[in-house]
Design an enzyme around this catalytic site. Structure first.
Site, PDB file in Angstrom:
ATOM      1  N   GLY A 126      -3.279   4.049  -3.526  1.00 17.02           N
ATOM      2  CA  GLY A 126      -2.531   3.331  -4.541  1.00 17.02           C
ATOM      3  C   GLY A 126      -1.592   2.302  -3.954  1.00 17.02           C
ATOM      4  O   GLY A 126      -1.604   2.028  -2.745  1.00 17.02           O
ATOM      5  N   PRO A 181       0.833  -1.206   0.000  1.00 13.33           N
ATOM      6  CA  PRO A 181       0.000   0.000   0.000  1.00 13.33           C
ATOM      7  C   PRO A 181       0.863   1.250   0.000  1.00 13.33           C
ATOM      8  O   PRO A 181       1.919   1.302   0.644  1.00 13.33           O
ATOM      9  CB  PRO A 181      -0.797  -0.111   1.310  1.00 13.33           C
ATOM     10  CG  PRO A 181      -0.732  -1.551   1.679  1.00 13.33           C
ATOM     11  CD  PRO A 181       0.575  -2.058   1.168  1.00 13.33           C
ATOM     12  N   LYS A 182       0.416   2.273  -0.730  1.00 13.91           N
ATOM     13  CA  LYS A 182       1.125   3.561  -0.792  1.00 13.91           C
ATOM     14  C   LYS A 182       0.464   4.531   0.181  1.00 13.91           C
ATOM     15  O   LYS A 182      -0.611   5.049  -0.077  1.00 13.91           O
ATOM     16  CB  LYS A 182       1.067   4.117  -2.219  1.00 13.91           C
ATOM     17  CG  LYS A 182       1.604   5.554  -2.359  1.00 13.91           C
ATOM     18  CD  LYS A 182       3.093   5.605  -2.164  1.00 13.91           C
ATOM     19  CE  LYS A 182       3.622   7.022  -2.378  1.00 13.91           C
ATOM     20  NZ  LYS A 182       3.294   7.917  -1.254  1.00 13.91           N
ATOM     21  N   PHE A 183       1.111   4.748   1.312  1.00 14.05           N
ATOM     22  CA  PHE A 183       0.582   5.684   2.304  1.00 14.05           C
ATOM     23  C   PHE A 183       1.041   7.096   1.966  1.00 14.05           C
ATOM     24  O   PHE A 183       2.222   7.326   1.716  1.00 14.05           O
ATOM     25  CB  PHE A 183       1.068   5.315   3.706  1.00 14.05           C
ATOM     26  CG  PHE A 183       0.443   4.064   4.260  1.00 14.05           C
ATOM     27  CD1 PHE A 183      -0.805   4.108   4.858  1.00 14.05           C
ATOM     28  CD2 PHE A 183       1.090   2.840   4.165  1.00 14.05           C
ATOM     29  CE1 PHE A 183      -1.402   2.966   5.363  1.00 14.05           C
ATOM     30  CE2 PHE A 183       0.515   1.689   4.672  1.00 14.05           C
ATOM     31  CZ  PHE A 183      -0.732   1.745   5.268  1.00 14.05           C
TER      32      PHE A 183
END
Length: 312
Positions: free
Chosen positions: A183, A35-37
């Site tokens: 994303g 996951p793109k934090f």
């Protein structure tokens, strides 16, 4: 593997380039999906007698995160983590709150914000362990060591979720928007850690949030804004604001106090605009969030403010 000495700040961090769709592995290739934090990029160094924290730019920001400094003290000396600071609010990540933490100017303000907006650290890489530089190792080995290191500690230091299953990654991509994850980042399991854009990222939205840290021009009717984008701490200057956005901002800016202490005109900070020119801006408290759209130009990314986020 031998190391000539401990890994010390500053280090150049690995970055991701945007791609239009979720990558799948070619023959002989192994991919990892995370996951793109949208938070504040932070490298944590556990030194022999202290903890230091470095932002993406190389700036030392330890004082802004006293809660994470305390959480990192149980790490073995010689440990270096790469990851993202996030703040959770209402079950979602809150980028504006992260920036309030990152721009805490005094120790007392940082301590208060640590109580009001406690930070979590989403670690996605282990750059050194016991003084050994792990960056030349394949990501699969670094990931295994990261999990073994952090699992006994628990929150607020945690490894980001990761999968090698593209079907599960596709499910994450659709489902995690509910908690503010827009994303995924995709990495090759066999690659070393290298500075530059060797990772890939795919996002749902063409727009993203940015925090306003300054204005260019009159304070209440600015021509442009100085903005901090997720994952970065170097402000950028937006494209000229539209009349509609200026009107939206006028009332919000009027309610903000002046930055303390106000800088003389000759000592104002600067940021790069869309053509790579350094522009001075007047700092303001990081209280406003705007929605922006980024478009690549020949040399730089043009950042256009589309609206002020209010009560979201």
């Amino acid at each position: 593997m031998t190391s000539p000495g401990p890994l010390l700040p500053p280090v150049e961090v690995a970055l991701a380039r945007a791609v239009p769709s979720l990558p799948v592995a070619r023959e002989g290739q192994r991919l990892a999906y995370e996951p793109k934090f949208d938070g504040h990029r932070l490298v944590i160094f556990r030194l022999e007698d202290a903890v230091r924290m470095q932002a993406r730019s190389g700036r030392i920001v330890t004082r802004a995160f006293p809660d994470l400094e305390a959480a990192a003290r149980p790490l073995p000396p010689g440990t270096v983590l790469d990851g993202e600071v996030v703040v959770w609010a209402g079950g979602r990540t809150d980028f504006a709150s992260v920036q309030k933490r990152a721009f805490a100017a005094t120790g007392s303000r940082a301590a208060r914000l640590a109580r009001e907006l406690p930070a979590s650290y989403a670690a996605f890489d282990l750059l050194a362990q016991g003084g050994e530089d792990l960056r030349p190792l394949p990501y699969a080995q670094r990931r295994a060591r990261l999990m073994a290191l952090l699992e006994p500690l628990g929150p607020p230091l945690q490894a980001v979720p990761m999968t090698t299953d593209p079907e599960l990654a596709a499910t994450w991509y659709e489902a995690l928007t509910a908690i503010g994850v827009e994303g995924l980042v995709v990495k090759n399991l066999d690659e070393p850690y290298r500075a530059g854009r060797h990772w890939r990222k795919v996002r749902h939205a063409e727009t993203r949030d940015a925090v306003v840290v300054g204005v260019v021009g009159p304070r209440l009717r600015p021509r442009s804004l100085a903005l901090v984008l997720p994952g970065d701490d170097d402000p950028v200057v937006s494209s000229p604001l539209s009349p509609a956005v200026r009107a939206q901002l006028a009332a919000a800016l009027r309610e903000l106090p002046e930055a303390e202490p106000p800088a003389p005109p000759g000592e104002l900070p600067t940021a790069l605009d869309t053509v790579g020119t350094r522009i001075t801006y007047r700092p303001i408290p990081p209280e406003l969030t705007v929605e922006v759209r980024q478009e690549s130009t020949v040399r730089h990314a043009a950042t256009t403010v589309t609206r002020l986020r209010v009560g979201e």
